[in-house]
Design an enzyme around this catalytic site. Structure first.
Site, mmCIF file in Angstrom:
data_model
loop_
_atom_site.group_PDB
_atom_site.id
_atom_site.type_symbol
_atom_site.label_atom_id
_atom_site.label_comp_id
_atom_site.label_asym_id
_atom_site.label_seq_id
_atom_site.Cartn_x
_atom_site.Cartn_y
_atom_site.Cartn_z
ATOM 1 C CE1 TYR A 193 -3.738 -1.832 5.587
ATOM 2 C CE2 TYR A 193 -3.505 0.436 4.818
ATOM 3 C CZ TYR A 193 -3.699 -0.906 4.556
ATOM 4 O OH TYR A 193 -3.861 -1.335 3.252
ATOM 5 C CB SER A 233 -0.879 0.006 1.265
ATOM 6 O OG SER A 233 -1.520 1.255 1.450
#
Length: 253
Positions: free
Chosen positions: A149, A136
């Protein structure tokens, strides 16, 4: 020559399901893995109706014994797409629940480690193996409220980067795809624990966020390059997103 086999983790929805479709269309025998077998069965039914070659395996990537058993049952593996992952919560570091961080680390980091380790011998034996790590833009830059995250995806990024160094000289390439804002049915909804209003606000005013198909098309393109071509890291964002914290949003009347 035997049909090449691609294993896709987290294939029950979103990017994983879209990637499975793309790789099946490209002629791979695709092994669909995830925890939700009902969704995998529905996807398999769809793909086999189109004449594609698929298999379904229930798999929790955080269960190492299950992963090892799964790997032992495969005849071959040419491509591994480490897609299983996700975010939980958006609390600041000062008040975040450690259980949320542990969950994200387990699936985003140890899940990638488990499946990659288990399938690496088969990938090497294929003579032209490919490991895809779906990280990501969170693995490359931080943002407020994303600490857990971000930390997990930094871990996935480091696995890809280190593995590429360690496999140098072996017939396996390591590709990292780092998407930015992708609108899927579940990612934001899961992150905000089912709060549909908060999930929708993530994409508010963004005319064209990335879709699961956009990311899947990119993954399939990188996998489809000649075996000697390694796309080390590909960052993928919608045009409206200049960075993790700068997004153009159209004003509503």
């Amino acid at each position: 020559m035997s049909t090449r086999t691609a294993v896709v983790t987290g294939a029950s929805s979103g990017i994983g399901a879209a990637t499975a479709r793309k790789l099946a269309e490209a002629g791979f025998h695709v092994v669909l893995t995830a925890r939700r077998t009902d969704r995998l069965d529905a996807l398999a039914k769809e793909l086999t109706a189109d004449g594609r070659s698929v298999a379904v395996h229930a798999l929790d990537v955080t269960d190492r014994a299950a992963v090892d058993s799964f790997a032992a049952g495969l005849d071959r593996c040419d491509v591994l797409v480490n897609n299983a992952g996700g975010a939980v919560g958006s609390d600041p570091v000062a008040t975040a629940d450690p259980a949320d961080w542990r969950l994200m680390f387990e699936v985003n980091v140890l899940g990638v480690l488990n499946v990659t380790q288990a399938l690496l011998p088969a990938l090497v034996a294929s003579g032209a193996g490919t490991v895809v790590v779906l990280s990501s833009t969170a693995g490359l830059a931080t943002y407020e409220g994303g600490g857990g995250y971000v930390a997990a995806k930094h871990g996935a990024h480091v696995i890809a980067e280190t593995l590429r160094l360690e496999l140098n000289g072996k017939p396996v390439r390591v590709i990292e795809i780092a998407p930015g804002m992708v609108k899927t049915d579940e990612f934001a909804l899961t992150r905000f624990r089912g709060d549909a209003e908060r999930a929708a606000a993530v994409y508010a005013g963004v005319a064209e966020p990335l879709t699961a198909d956009d990311v899947a098309d990119t993954i399939a393109w990188t996998v489809g390059r000649p075996a000697h071509v390694n796309v080390d890291l590909l960052v993928l964002r919608p045009r409206a997103q200049a960075s993790n914290y700068k997004v153009y949003r159209e004003q509503t009347q």
